[in-house]
Each structure stands twice: as C-alpha cells, then as structure tokens.
Motif scaffolding. Structure first.
Motif, PDB file in Angstrom:
ATOM      1  N   UNK A   1     -13.804 -12.566  25.892  1.00  0.00           N
ATOM      2  CA  UNK A   1     -15.173 -12.163  26.230  1.00  0.00           C
ATOM      3  C   UNK A   1     -15.221 -11.525  27.621  1.00  0.00           C
ATOM      4  N   UNK A   2     -14.481 -12.112  28.578  1.00  0.00           N
ATOM      5  CA  UNK A   2     -14.443 -11.561  29.927  1.00  0.00           C
ATOM      6  C   UNK A   2     -13.886 -10.153  29.957  1.00  0.00           C
ATOM      7  N   UNK A   3     -12.843  -9.909  29.142  1.00  0.00           N
ATOM      8  CA  UNK A   3     -12.257  -8.567  29.064  1.00  0.00           C
ATOM      9  C   UNK A   3     -13.211  -7.583  28.399  1.00  0.00           C
ATOM     10  N   UNK A   4     -14.085  -8.075  27.525  1.00  0.00           N
ATOM     11  CA  UNK A   4     -15.030  -7.211  26.799  1.00  0.00           C
ATOM     12  C   UNK A   4     -16.289  -6.900  27.613  1.00  0.00           C
ATOM     13  N   UNK A   5     -16.882  -7.920  28.249  1.00  0.00           N
ATOM     14  CA  UNK A   5     -18.201  -7.722  28.886  1.00  0.00           C
ATOM     15  C   UNK A   5     -18.166  -7.827  30.404  1.00  0.00           C
ATOM     16  N   UNK A   6     -17.037  -8.284  30.979  1.00  0.00           N
ATOM     17  CA  UNK A   6     -16.941  -8.421  32.430  1.00  0.00           C
ATOM     18  C   UNK A   6     -17.029  -9.867  32.886  1.00  0.00           C
ATOM     19  N   UNK A   7     -16.312 -10.171  33.965  1.00  0.00           N
ATOM     20  CA  UNK A   7     -16.218 -11.548  34.451  1.00  0.00           C
ATOM     21  C   UNK A   7     -17.495 -12.014  35.132  1.00  0.00           C
ATOM     22  N   UNK A   8     -18.283 -11.080  35.671  1.00  0.00           N
ATOM     23  CA  UNK A   8     -19.556 -11.480  36.283  1.00  0.00           C
ATOM     24  C   UNK A   8     -20.476 -12.101  35.230  1.00  0.00           C
ATOM     25  N   UNK A   9     -20.468 -11.528  34.026  1.00  0.00           N
ATOM     26  CA  UNK A   9     -21.354 -12.037  32.970  1.00  0.00           C
ATOM     27  C   UNK A   9     -20.863 -13.393  32.450  1.00  0.00           C
ATOM     28  N   UNK A  10     -19.542 -13.553  32.273  1.00  0.00           N
ATOM     29  CA  UNK A  10     -19.043 -14.842  31.793  1.00  0.00           C
ATOM     30  C   UNK A  10     -19.279 -15.944  32.831  1.00  0.00           C
ATOM     31  N   UNK A  11     -19.186 -15.591  34.122  1.00  0.00           N
ATOM     32  CA  UNK A  11     -19.457 -16.583  35.161  1.00  0.00           C
ATOM     33  C   UNK A  11     -20.919 -17.014  35.125  1.00  0.00           C
ATOM     34  N   UNK A  12     -21.816 -16.063  34.957  1.00  0.00           N
ATOM     35  CA  UNK A  12     -23.244 -16.395  34.921  1.00  0.00           C
ATOM     36  C   UNK A  12     -23.610 -17.190  33.667  1.00  0.00           C
TER      37      UNK A  12
ATOM     38  N   UNK B   1     -24.103 -10.519  42.039  1.00  0.00           N
ATOM     39  CA  UNK B   1     -22.714 -10.373  41.581  1.00  0.00           C
ATOM     40  C   UNK B   1     -22.517  -9.017  40.905  1.00  0.00           C
ATOM     41  N   UNK B   2     -21.445  -8.341  41.287  1.00  0.00           N
ATOM     42  CA  UNK B   2     -21.149  -6.977  40.835  1.00  0.00           C
ATOM     43  C   UNK B   2     -20.911  -6.908  39.327  1.00  0.00           C
ATOM     44  N   UNK B   3     -21.429  -5.860  38.695  1.00  0.00           N
ATOM     45  CA  UNK B   3     -21.257  -5.692  37.258  1.00  0.00           C
ATOM     46  C   UNK B   3     -19.886  -5.167  36.873  1.00  0.00           C
ATOM     47  N   UNK B   4     -19.449  -5.448  35.631  1.00  0.00           N
ATOM     48  CA  UNK B   4     -18.200  -4.948  35.043  1.00  0.00           C
ATOM     49  C   UNK B   4     -16.933  -5.435  35.734  1.00  0.00           C
ATOM     50  N   UNK B   5     -17.010  -6.463  36.556  1.00  0.00           N
ATOM     51  CA  UNK B   5     -15.827  -7.014  37.206  1.00  0.00           C
ATOM     52  C   UNK B   5     -14.870  -7.564  36.153  1.00  0.00           C
ATOM     53  N   UNK B   6     -13.627  -7.080  36.140  1.00  0.00           N
ATOM     54  CA  UNK B   6     -12.615  -7.583  35.222  1.00  0.00           C
ATOM     55  C   UNK B   6     -12.726  -7.077  33.800  1.00  0.00           C
TER      56      UNK B   6
ATOM     57  N   UNK C   1      -0.119 -12.284  34.917  1.00  0.00           N
ATOM     58  CA  UNK C   1      -1.145 -11.704  34.037  1.00  0.00           C
ATOM     59  C   UNK C   1      -1.225 -10.191  34.193  1.00  0.00           C
ATOM     60  N   UNK C   2      -1.465  -9.500  33.085  1.00  0.00           N
ATOM     61  CA  UNK C   2      -1.668  -8.050  33.126  1.00  0.00           C
ATOM     62  C   UNK C   2      -2.982  -7.761  33.841  1.00  0.00           C
ATOM     63  N   UNK C   3      -2.988  -6.734  34.699  1.00  0.00           N
ATOM     64  CA  UNK C   3      -4.177  -6.460  35.509  1.00  0.00           C
ATOM     65  C   UNK C   3      -5.352  -5.994  34.659  1.00  0.00           C
ATOM     66  N   UNK C   4      -5.085  -5.183  33.641  1.00  0.00           N
ATOM     67  CA  UNK C   4      -6.162  -4.722  32.767  1.00  0.00           C
ATOM     68  C   UNK C   4      -6.456  -5.805  31.728  1.00  0.00           C
ATOM     69  N   UNK C   5      -7.660  -6.348  31.788  1.00  0.00           N
ATOM     70  CA  UNK C   5      -7.992  -7.454  30.887  1.00  0.00           C
ATOM     71  C   UNK C   5      -7.298  -8.739  31.304  1.00  0.00           C
ATOM     72  N   UNK C   6      -7.234  -8.981  32.622  1.00  0.00           N
ATOM     73  CA  UNK C   6      -6.525 -10.146  33.167  1.00  0.00           C
ATOM     74  C   UNK C   6      -7.008 -11.460  32.557  1.00  0.00           C
ATOM     75  N   UNK C   7      -8.300 -11.506  32.220  1.00  0.00           N
ATOM     76  CA  UNK C   7      -8.866 -12.768  31.721  1.00  0.00           C
ATOM     77  C   UNK C   7      -8.245 -13.198  30.394  1.00  0.00           C
ATOM     78  N   UNK C   8      -7.639 -12.259  29.639  1.00  0.00           N
ATOM     79  CA  UNK C   8      -6.997 -12.624  28.373  1.00  0.00           C
ATOM     80  C   UNK C   8      -5.828 -13.575  28.619  1.00  0.00           C
ATOM     81  N   UNK C   9      -4.949 -13.205  29.571  1.00  0.00           N
ATOM     82  CA  UNK C   9      -3.797 -14.041  29.885  1.00  0.00           C
ATOM     83  C   UNK C   9      -4.218 -15.331  30.586  1.00  0.00           C
ATOM     84  N   UNK C  10      -5.147 -15.200  31.536  1.00  0.00           N
ATOM     85  CA  UNK C  10      -5.607 -16.381  32.272  1.00  0.00           C
ATOM     86  C   UNK C  10      -6.347 -17.336  31.337  1.00  0.00           C
TER      87      UNK C  10
END
Length: 413
Positions: A71-82, A198-203, A351-360
């Motif tokens: 989900x983080x790779x799809x919508x951004x880490x700012x949104x998953x954090x919120x 919080x900045x949009x589209x982070x991650x 972790x791969x930088x693009x879509x880092x949240x997948x590996x993490x």
C-alpha cells in the motif's frame, strides 16, 4: 529556534515530522500495552488469557506489514502513516467504554486495530528514511543511513519505555478508560497536524507494483526476515507476559513499580540502539555484515542462557532472584539493543529504493510474526512452567536467529 527549523533542508524537515509522529504514536502504544496487561492482571486474568488479549494485535501486525508495504508503494508513505495514526485514535476510543463492556472479544478487536495502526506507522517511518537520506558518496550514504535508522529506532524505544511508565501512572491516577480518553485526544491532534504538514507521495513507487510482489524472492532478505522473527521471539517469550507477572506475583512488586522498571529498561535499550553506530562506524566507514550479526546473536544467546542458569541455581548459591532479574535484564537489553539496531540498519540498506516499503514491510511482517510467537509462548510456557523455561526457550530462539543471519549478503539485486 523557529528560524533554524525553517532553514533546514526539506528532507530533514520531513524526517523530523515523521519522527515526531512516530514518537507520539509510540508513547500511546507503550502505555496501551502496560495498561491492558496490568489492568487485566488486576482483574484476575491468567497469564495465558492476558497473552490472548494481544493475539489479534500481533496477528494483524503480520498482515499489515505485508499489505502495508504494498500500500505504501502504491499510495505513498505519508498516507499509510496517517491511516495508522487515525486507527490508533479509534482503537483507544474503543477502550473508553464502561468496564462491564470490556469483554475479551472487545479488547481483542481494539488491539487488532492498534496492531494495524502500529505496523503501518512503523513501516512508514522506517521506509521513509531510505527516500530522505542522500549523498553522492556511497560510504557517506551508508553510514548516514546507519545513523538515522539507529536514531529513529533508539528514540522510538526510549519513548516506548516512557509509555510503559505513563500507562502504569495513568492507570493509578485516572483509571483505565480515563487513560484511554487522554491518549486518544492527544493523538487526534497529532493526526490533524500530520494531515496538514506531511509531504505527499513520499515513498510512492515510480512503477505500479503488483500485489503478488509482497513476498520477497531475494534469498538474503528471506534469511534476514527469518533471523528477525527469532530475534524478537527470543525477547518476547519471557519479556512480554512472563516477566511482569513474575515481578507482581513472585516478587510482590506494585503495578507502578513494574511500569517504572520496564520503562527504564526500554529507555536504556533505546539509548543503546541510538549509540550503536558510534561503536561500529570508524573513519566514516562501517563493517556491518552477516558474520558480525552472527557473533552478536551468539552473545545474546549466551547471556540469556547464563541468566536462566543463575535463576535456577539462585537458591543454592544464596543469590537474591530480584538482583539477578534486575542486573540480568539490563545486560540482556544492551546486547539485544545492539542486535536490533544492526538488523534494522541492514534491512533499510538492503531494500530497493523504488518501492522501499515492499521490502521493509515484508521484513517487519517477520518481526510481527516473532512478536506473535513470543507473546503466545510467553503466556503458555509461564502458565504451565516458569520464568526459567521461558529464558531457555529465549536462548534457543537467539541461536536460530544467529544461524540464519550468518547467511545474508548486504546487496539486493
């Protein structure tokens, strides 16, 4: 001070915002765990029943890390954090109901929501560091990454310790539901501020990621995830349920004493995590590899086994069990903190930088599985045996973690 903050680079300001979110969330998470544990022990629940209250918390943490990484790779880490912050507010409000409605099922559902919230928040915070740290020099990048991960993880655990004490204190001052209401109100304010700043589209990944990609096909990452699973099972199999109940039932400690002691332990543990890079970084270079992590895993196993032996022979040696527990737990904490800090750096580095949240996310799924295994076994083993058996199982888990971590390579192709 305000001018200095305004002048900071955008990436640093975002890091500070993410860290602040993580800090406030962690305070409520630590307090919630201690409140539930002490309140339901006071109501007469058996160790296994208390462990079951945390069952959904850990199970949903496993699922959340897998789905949350995608989900983080799809919508951004700012949104998953919120989303995580919002879920925690709802979970806390669920526990403000009158005591007659605090059934096991209701508490387990609230804990499930809290488990989702916790792992969304943690996955988002840890993943974001990879996207915010930058340097043209590879050594500087890796050492900077090591430091930032250690600082975030260490500060989080120090605050979780404060949360343990806060939970015990609030329970004695305003009661269970009152404590939940106070924490929900504070976190709701944090959530609103996070939505604004919080900045949009982070991650967010550049390419559209498929759901089937949530499972890693990288051997070293799988070994690292397995090692993390057994590392945290080694901690929680004696720390989560068995230890606090042992302190209350065998040593006669009061709830605030238990909260203070466990708070100090987690604070010290967090400080050691934050200082770990100072030990392993020399001349802006580090030598963190599978062999180093294997050695520290072996040390952890040895310390735990020694603690079990001291507890077993305490009556023969005429040593106060209370002293063994206090000293032994802090030694265990130092060694465990180093292991945890090294593991946390390695996953972000790999972790791969693009879509880092997948590996993490995949990695922290294993972390949640380890907590789940440790929590359930802590309740089961302690109810039917004793704390010494929990410690022996902990040592065995540490050995398994060390054997798995030895096989990793710090590259991700």
């Amino acid at each position: 001070m305000l001018k200095k903050l305004t002048a900071l680079p955008s990436a640093v300001k975002q890091y500070l915002l993410i860290t602040a979110n993580y800090w406030f969330f962690t305070l409520t998470d630590g307090a919630l765990r201690m409140l539930v544990l002490l309140h339901f022990h006071h109501l007469g629940y058996a160790p296994l029943a208390i462990a079951m209250l945390f069952l959904f918390y850990e199970i949903f943490g496993v699922v959340t890390n897998l789905v949350g990484g995608w989900l983080g790779a799809r919508i951004g880490l700012n949104k998953t954090m919120n989303i995580g912050l919002f879920n925690q507010v709802i979970a806390l409000l669920m526990l403000t109901v009158p005591e007659q409605y605090l059934t096991v099922v209701w508490v387990m559902l609230a804990q499930a929501l809290s488990g989702i919230a916790k792992d969304l928040n943690k996955m988002s915070a840890k993943s974001s560091i990879k996207t915010l740290v930058s340097s043209s020099n590879e050594n500087e990048y890796q050492t900077g990454l090591f430091r930032w991960v250690a600082y975030l993880t260490g500060s989080k655990n120090a605050l979780k310790g404060i949360g343990f004490f806060l939970g015990a204190l609030l329970l004695s001052m305003v009661g269970f539901s009152g404590a939940m209401l106070i924490m929900a109100s504070v976190l709701a304010i944090v959530f609103v501020l996070s939505l604004i700043v919080l900045q949009g589209n982070l991650g967010k990944a550049k390419d559209k990621v498929k759901f089937k990609q949530i499972f890693s096909n990288h051997a070293s990452l799988n070994y690292l995830a397995g090692a993390r699973l057994f590392l945290f099972a080694a901690r929680d199999v004696w720390f989560v349920v068995a230890l606090p109940i042992y302190l209350v039932s065998h040593l006669g400690w009061q709830h605030t004493d238990v909260g203070m002691f466990m708070a100090l332990w987690v604070i010290a543990y967090g400080i050691v995590q934050g200082l770990t890079p100072k030990v392993f970084i020399k001349n802006n270079q580090h030598h963190v590899n599978g062999h180093l992590l294997y050695c520290w895993g072996g040390i952890l196993s040895g310390v735990t086994l020694l603690l079990a032996l001291l507890m077993f022979y305490a009556p023969t040696l005429n040593i106060n069990a209370e002293i063994i527990i206090i000293v032994g737990l802090f030694v265990f904490g130092v060694v465990f903190a180093v292991n945890s800090a090294l593991h946390s750096y390695v996953i972000v580095a790999m972790a791969k930088e693009d879509g880092v949240s997948m590996d993490v996310g995949f990695y922290y799924m294993a972390n949640a599985l380890g907590r789940l295994l440790g929590t359930v076994m802590s309740g089961v083993i302690y109810q039917f045996t004793d704390l010494i058996t929990c410690l022996i199982i902990s040592a065995l888990f540490a050995v398994l973690s060390a054997l798995l971590i030895k096989r990793i390579s710090l590259t991700h192709s």
